[in-house]
Design an enzyme around this catalytic site. Sequence first.
Site, PDB file in Angstrom:
ATOM      1  N   SER A  84       0.833  -1.209   0.000  1.00  0.00           N
ATOM      2  CA  SER A  84       0.000   0.000   0.000  1.00  0.00           C
ATOM      3  C   SER A  84       0.868   1.260   0.000  1.00  0.00           C
ATOM      4  O   SER A  84       1.825   1.366   0.759  1.00  0.00           O
ATOM      5  CB  SER A  84      -0.897   0.009   1.245  1.00  0.00           C
ATOM      6  N   SER A 121      -0.525   4.155   0.688  1.00  0.00           N
ATOM      7  CA  SER A 121      -1.241   5.137   1.521  1.00  0.00           C
ATOM      8  C   SER A 121      -0.344   5.796   2.573  1.00  0.00           C
ATOM      9  O   SER A 121      -0.422   7.019   2.750  1.00  0.00           O
ATOM     10  CB  SER A 121      -2.456   4.486   2.189  1.00  0.00           C
ATOM     11  N   LYS A 159     -13.491  -3.644   3.896  1.00  0.00           N
ATOM     12  CA  LYS A 159     -14.430  -2.535   3.649  1.00  0.00           C
ATOM     13  C   LYS A 159     -15.893  -2.895   3.906  1.00  0.00           C
ATOM     14  O   LYS A 159     -16.678  -2.045   4.280  1.00  0.00           O
ATOM     15  CB  LYS A 159     -14.313  -2.069   2.187  1.00  0.00           C
ATOM     16  N   ASN A 167     -14.491   3.002   3.518  1.00  0.00           N
ATOM     17  CA  ASN A 167     -13.013   2.977   3.422  1.00  0.00           C
ATOM     18  C   ASN A 167     -12.365   3.983   4.366  1.00  0.00           C
ATOM     19  O   ASN A 167     -11.148   4.045   4.461  1.00  0.00           O
ATOM     20  CB  ASN A 167     -12.544   3.208   1.980  1.00  0.00           C
ATOM     21  N   GLY A 219     -17.926  -5.259  -8.853  1.00  0.00           N
ATOM     22  CA  GLY A 219     -17.333  -5.518  -7.550  1.00  0.00           C
ATOM     23  C   GLY A 219     -17.434  -4.291  -6.659  1.00  0.00           C
ATOM     24  O   GLY A 219     -18.247  -3.388  -6.914  1.00  0.00           O
ATOM     25  N   GLY A 220     -16.618  -4.243  -5.609  1.00  0.00           N
ATOM     26  CA  GLY A 220     -16.705  -3.159  -4.631  1.00  0.00           C
ATOM     27  C   GLY A 220     -16.465  -1.792  -5.241  1.00  0.00           C
ATOM     28  O   GLY A 220     -17.223  -0.841  -4.977  1.00  0.00           O
ATOM     29  N   ALA A 221     -15.432  -1.665  -6.069  1.00  0.00           N
ATOM     30  CA  ALA A 221     -15.101  -0.353  -6.651  1.00  0.00           C
ATOM     31  C   ALA A 221     -16.190   0.075  -7.630  1.00  0.00           C
ATOM     32  O   ALA A 221     -16.545   1.258  -7.699  1.00  0.00           O
ATOM     33  CB  ALA A 221     -13.748  -0.425  -7.350  1.00  0.00           C
TER      34      ALA A 221
HETATM   35  P1  NAP Z   1     -13.510  -6.822  -6.763  1.00  0.00           P
HETATM   36  O1  NAP Z   1     -14.574  -6.462  -5.790  1.00  0.00           O
HETATM   37  O2  NAP Z   1     -12.749  -8.089  -6.594  1.00  0.00           O
HETATM   38  O3  NAP Z   1     -14.202  -6.833  -8.237  1.00  0.00           O
HETATM   39  C1  NAP Z   1     -13.479  -7.269  -9.358  1.00  0.00           C
HETATM   40  C2  NAP Z   1     -14.276  -6.985 -10.631  1.00  0.00           C
HETATM   41  O4  NAP Z   1     -13.455  -7.352 -11.738  1.00  0.00           O
HETATM   42  C3  NAP Z   1     -15.568  -7.780 -10.747  1.00  0.00           C
HETATM   43  O5  NAP Z   1     -16.523  -7.018 -11.442  1.00  0.00           O
HETATM   44  C4  NAP Z   1     -15.106  -8.993 -11.578  1.00  0.00           C
HETATM   45  O6  NAP Z   1     -16.148  -9.580 -12.291  1.00  0.00           O
HETATM   46  C5  NAP Z   1     -14.173  -8.302 -12.548  1.00  0.00           C
HETATM   47  N1  NAP Z   1     -13.237  -9.219 -13.156  1.00  0.00           N
HETATM   48  C6  NAP Z   1     -12.226  -9.892 -12.543  1.00  0.00           C
HETATM   49  N2  NAP Z   1     -11.566 -10.651 -13.446  1.00  0.00           N
HETATM   50  C7  NAP Z   1     -12.195 -10.467 -14.637  1.00  0.00           C
HETATM   51  C8  NAP Z   1     -11.996 -10.985 -15.938  1.00  0.00           C
HETATM   52  N3  NAP Z   1     -11.023 -11.872 -16.200  1.00  0.00           N
HETATM   53  N4  NAP Z   1     -12.812 -10.571 -16.950  1.00  0.00           N
HETATM   54  C9  NAP Z   1     -13.810  -9.660 -16.704  1.00  0.00           C
HETATM   55  N5  NAP Z   1     -14.051  -9.150 -15.472  1.00  0.00           N
HETATM   56  C10 NAP Z   1     -13.256  -9.543 -14.456  1.00  0.00           C
HETATM   57  O7  NAP Z   1     -12.391  -5.687  -6.864  1.00  0.00           O
HETATM   58  P2  NAP Z   1     -12.583  -4.111  -6.631  1.00  0.00           P
HETATM   59  O8  NAP Z   1     -12.177  -3.776  -5.255  1.00  0.00           O
HETATM   60  O9  NAP Z   1     -13.922  -3.732  -7.115  1.00  0.00           O
HETATM   61  O10 NAP Z   1     -11.452  -3.517  -7.606  1.00  0.00           O
HETATM   62  C11 NAP Z   1     -11.629  -3.529  -9.010  1.00  0.00           C
HETATM   63  C12 NAP Z   1     -10.464  -2.791  -9.689  1.00  0.00           C
HETATM   64  O11 NAP Z   1     -10.487  -1.414  -9.332  1.00  0.00           O
HETATM   65  C13 NAP Z   1      -9.098  -3.331  -9.282  1.00  0.00           C
HETATM   66  O12 NAP Z   1      -8.279  -3.325 -10.419  1.00  0.00           O
HETATM   67  C14 NAP Z   1      -8.606  -2.304  -8.277  1.00  0.00           C
HETATM   68  O13 NAP Z   1      -7.193  -2.237  -8.269  1.00  0.00           O
HETATM   69  C15 NAP Z   1      -9.210  -1.028  -8.846  1.00  0.00           C
HETATM   70  N6  NAP Z   1      -9.416   0.016  -7.813  1.00  0.00           N
HETATM   71  C16 NAP Z   1      -8.768   1.208  -7.980  1.00  0.00           C
HETATM   72  C17 NAP Z   1      -8.955   2.212  -7.055  1.00  0.00           C
HETATM   73  C18 NAP Z   1      -8.240   3.531  -7.223  1.00  0.00           C
HETATM   74  O14 NAP Z   1      -8.184   4.305  -6.248  1.00  0.00           O
HETATM   75  N7  NAP Z   1      -7.714   3.828  -8.392  1.00  0.00           N
HETATM   76  C19 NAP Z   1      -9.804   2.006  -5.946  1.00  0.00           C
HETATM   77  C20 NAP Z   1     -10.455   0.786  -5.817  1.00  0.00           C
HETATM   78  C21 NAP Z   1     -10.251  -0.212  -6.772  1.00  0.00           C
HETATM   79  P3  NAP Z   1     -16.934 -10.864 -11.704  1.00  0.00           P
HETATM   80  O15 NAP Z   1     -18.041 -10.307 -10.861  1.00  0.00           O
HETATM   81  O16 NAP Z   1     -17.394 -11.543 -12.915  1.00  0.00           O
HETATM   82  O17 NAP Z   1     -15.942 -11.674 -10.903  1.00  0.00           O
END
Ligand code: NAP
Length: 307
Positions: free
Chosen positions: A32, A34, A89, A110, A152-154
């Site tokens: 992290s 942060s 979270k 968060n 997902g969460g984001a």
């Molecule tokens: P999460 O809850 O695990 O959700 C993951 C998402 O990605 C789900 O919609 C999942 O779909 C999809 N996914 C995973 N593998 C896939 C694939 N091979 N093909 C298509 N879809 C796929 O994770 P999250 O916390 O929401 O984070 C999602 C992304 O946002 C990550 O890359 C994270 O690093 C990024 N993020 C960035 C910030 C920032 O501040 N920039 C903040 C938060 C998150 P399914 O439902 O089908 O599994």
Amino acid sequence: MDTEKTYTLKDLETTEFSGTPLAVIGHPIKHSVSPVMHNAALAKLRETDSRFIDWAYYRFDIAPEDFAQALPLFHQRSFLGLNLTIPHKVQAMDLIHGVSPDAECMGAVNTLVWDELGYDGFNTDGYGLSRGLDLDLGVSLKDANVMLLGSGGAARAAAVQCVLSGCAQLYVGNRTPERLQDLMAVLGGMPGGERAQTFALSELPRDLPEQGVVVNATSLGLQSGDPAPIDVAQLPAGWKVYDMIYNPAKTALLEQAEARDLPIANGLSMLIHQGAHSLEIWSHSQVDSHAMMTGACHALKLPPRYD
Ligand code: NAP
């Protein structure tokens, strides 16, 4: 105290964190950025305001099974603010004293703020995205057409933010239909949620408006060699593309959009502004996001931005 170290539950039980401690809690957490971001911003605040002389931001690795035990201990030890990341979270929602209305819709917190009775929870991810889109791409969510990839969460935080901000249309696509339907059920319960519709990632919605922004909230792109989640060639020429992923700095989605001359940006600005907003909530002061950006770029070995 060393702000670069990764602390454990045992450290929390045995060590005194004097002054005004803040922390990020996750599992894993070693990578992290942060602490670097927040300590850079705290150093800036200290230059002009002696209130922040003893504020410091730490990193804790707490496993999910220890989280319920750890949280009251952070409270007892007077940690003024906590950032929560994967996987805490959602679990935190049941363990805290109060939750802000937008975090309630997002189903996740968060940012926690110490209160006599317990922690109050907020979610700054949607705010961070909204600021990032504005600063990097000149997109205001109000009246925007947004194509959101993921559920997902984001994605949930982003979708709720889009609806709360008054977006014109929200197209949501996800690999797993059940998760997509769960998100649609949340949006359906919100005023303005009727502007959201689903689509399949393999085929973009027909008759897209001429202008809009794609927001990738899937984790597809994190690994080298990952393909883009959608066929960028199907986007109208007036669209812009934002990828929440910031490391790697340019995913296949962004590369393909750039090859078509569509404006692009990665999620670094979201990361910075969700963090800056957390610190603003704790400090009631304006936070220097440039200091956070410089610190994060250095830690991530990414090209510096805004300087
Ligand atoms: P999460 O809850 O695990 O959700 C993951 C998402 O990605 C789900 O919609 C999942 O779909 C999809 N996914 C995973 N593998 C896939 C694939 N091979 N093909 C298509 N879809 C796929 O994770 P999250 O916390 O929401 O984070 C999602 C992304 O946002 C990550 O890359 C994270 O690093 C990024 N993020 C960035 C910030 C920032 O501040 N920039 C903040 C938060 C998150 P399914 O439902 O089908 O599994």
